[in-house]
Design a protein around this motif. Structure first.
Motif, mmCIF file in Angstrom:
data_model
loop_
_atom_site.group_PDB
_atom_site.id
_atom_site.type_symbol
_atom_site.label_atom_id
_atom_site.label_comp_id
_atom_site.label_asym_id
_atom_site.label_seq_id
_atom_site.Cartn_x
_atom_site.Cartn_y
_atom_site.Cartn_z
ATOM 1 N N TRP A 25 -0.800 4.899 4.663
ATOM 2 C CA TRP A 25 -0.457 4.600 6.046
ATOM 3 C C TRP A 25 -0.348 5.878 6.882
ATOM 4 O O TRP A 25 -0.811 5.915 8.026
ATOM 5 N N PHE B 5 -2.796 -3.676 4.916
ATOM 6 C CA PHE B 5 -3.449 -2.411 5.237
ATOM 7 C C PHE B 5 -4.881 -2.647 5.705
ATOM 8 O O PHE B 5 -5.329 -2.051 6.701
ATOM 9 N N TYR C 218 -4.879 -4.408 9.234
ATOM 10 C CA TYR C 218 -4.531 -3.522 10.348
ATOM 11 C C TYR C 218 -5.605 -2.468 10.591
ATOM 12 O O TYR C 218 -6.023 -2.246 11.737
ATOM 13 N N THR C 219 -6.052 -1.801 9.541
ATOM 14 C CA THR C 219 -7.016 -0.710 9.721
ATOM 15 C C THR C 219 -8.360 -1.213 10.240
ATOM 16 O O THR C 219 -8.983 -0.557 11.087
ATOM 17 N N THR D 7 0.852 -1.194 0.000
ATOM 18 C CA THR D 7 0.000 0.000 0.000
ATOM 19 C C THR D 7 0.885 1.241 0.000
ATOM 20 O O THR D 7 1.907 1.259 0.698
#
Length: 327
Positions: free
Chosen positions: A16, A238, A241-242, A11
């Motif tokens: 980030w 990504f 985690y998000t 990403t």
């Protein structure tokens, strides 16, 4: 400027950085403005603040959908709903921890906030390790999937009992290796106290610090279920985690409402167990029965949301009129 458009874990860096700025802004707003002073949060305020965090997570999902495509957008929402539902179990354990250490409600929110900050770092480390394993060997996903199925089945048959925190090894270790005060000292995790033997002022941990440590250790245990569950949906780091962090960010706000009515969600564990079995088995179905064709993300989201909604609805209906157990 070129650095911002470089890929990091699949990403662009600016994605980030934008997410990090959002998390930092929400945390600063929460701690520095909404709760600058320690006070007890009411159920109504808890629900309003939780609705705000859920709205932010939904809007962030729209941005993910637009920037990374509908497929990953669906997977983000699926991961978010799973993590949000699993966090209800966290609430039950956190409530037990605060009760065991007799932490006043006016100091619980600040402890939860610092706990969330630690979770952001710890989950990041676990997700990075998981992503590295999956990138190196795809078959690791089969281990994750099998573990989820096993955990779901075990959850269905697990008996309901409260853990005895007095026998918790972490509490025993800290108590034997650190000075710990027997009384509370407001919002402080460490204070200066007089040593009984020497008479000198020495630093000692407070019960609030012990509660914070045990809460973070409990989250590591829950992460063993939740992190593989997200990887079973997508290997995009990504999204993994998000979706995790956006669900956890609002946990401290939702805690005060849920802790007051946790007895109303008695049957939700069966729905969560079914979700874990479904998510885990989905990998085997896709790879061995569908010849590698991916399970439709919209179907995965629909089944996940449907099971969780059914679990919540049945629990609230079945426990209608039930009174909260005495503290």
């Amino acid at each position: 400027m070129e650095f911002l458009f470089m890929d990091w874990l699949g990403t662009p860096v600016w994605f980030w950085l934008a997410f990090g700025a959002l998390v930092l802004a929400l945390t600063a707003f929460d701690l520095g403005i909404l709760h600058k002073e320690d006070r007890e949060m009411g159920i109504a305020e808890s629900l309003k603040l939780s609705a705000f965090y859920i709205s932010v997570a939904m809007l962030f999902g729209i941005w993910v959908w637009y920037a990374k495509g509908a497929d990953l957008g669906m997977k983000y929402y699926t991961g978010f709903f799973i993590e949000k539902a699993l966090s209800i179990d966290n609430v039950f354990v956190i409530s037990l921890i605060f009760t065991f250490f007799a932490i006043p409600r006016m100091y619980q929110y600040r402890a939860l906030l610092w706990g969330i900050i630690a979770v952001i770092v710890l989950r990041g480390a676990m997700i990075a390790a998981g992503a590295a394993l999956v990138a190196e060997a795809y078959w690791v996903l089969y281990i994750f999937a099998a573990f989820l199925v096993y955990t779901g089945i075990r959850m269905m048959w697990a008996s309901d009992h409260e853990p005895d925190l007095s026998k918790n090894p972490a509490i025993r270790w800290i108590s034997s290796h650190m000075r710990v005060t027997k009384t509370h000292h407001g919002q402080h995790f460490f204070v200066k106290v007089q040593d009984e033997k020497t008479g000198k002022m020495v630093r000692a941990a407070t019960p609030l610090f012990l509660a914070l440590v045990v809460i973070n250790l409990a989250d590591l245990v829950f992460a063993v279920d939740s992190v593989p569950a997200i990887f079973a949906i997508t290997t995009d780091t990504f999204i993994v985690y998000t979706s995790n962090i956006m669900a956890i960010l609002g946990l401290r706000a939702l805690y005060f409402a849920l802790s007051a009515m946790i007895h109303r969600f008695h049957y939700l564990k069966y729905a969560l167990a079914a979700v874990l079995v479904f998510i885990g088995s989905k990998i085997f179905v896709s790879d061995f029965l569908l010849d590698g064709h991916k399970f439709p993300p919209v179907a995965s989201l629909g089944v996940t949301f449907g099971l969780i909604a059914a679990g919540v609805g049945y629990s609230l209906w079945k426990t209608r009129g039930a009174e909260a157990p005495a503290a």
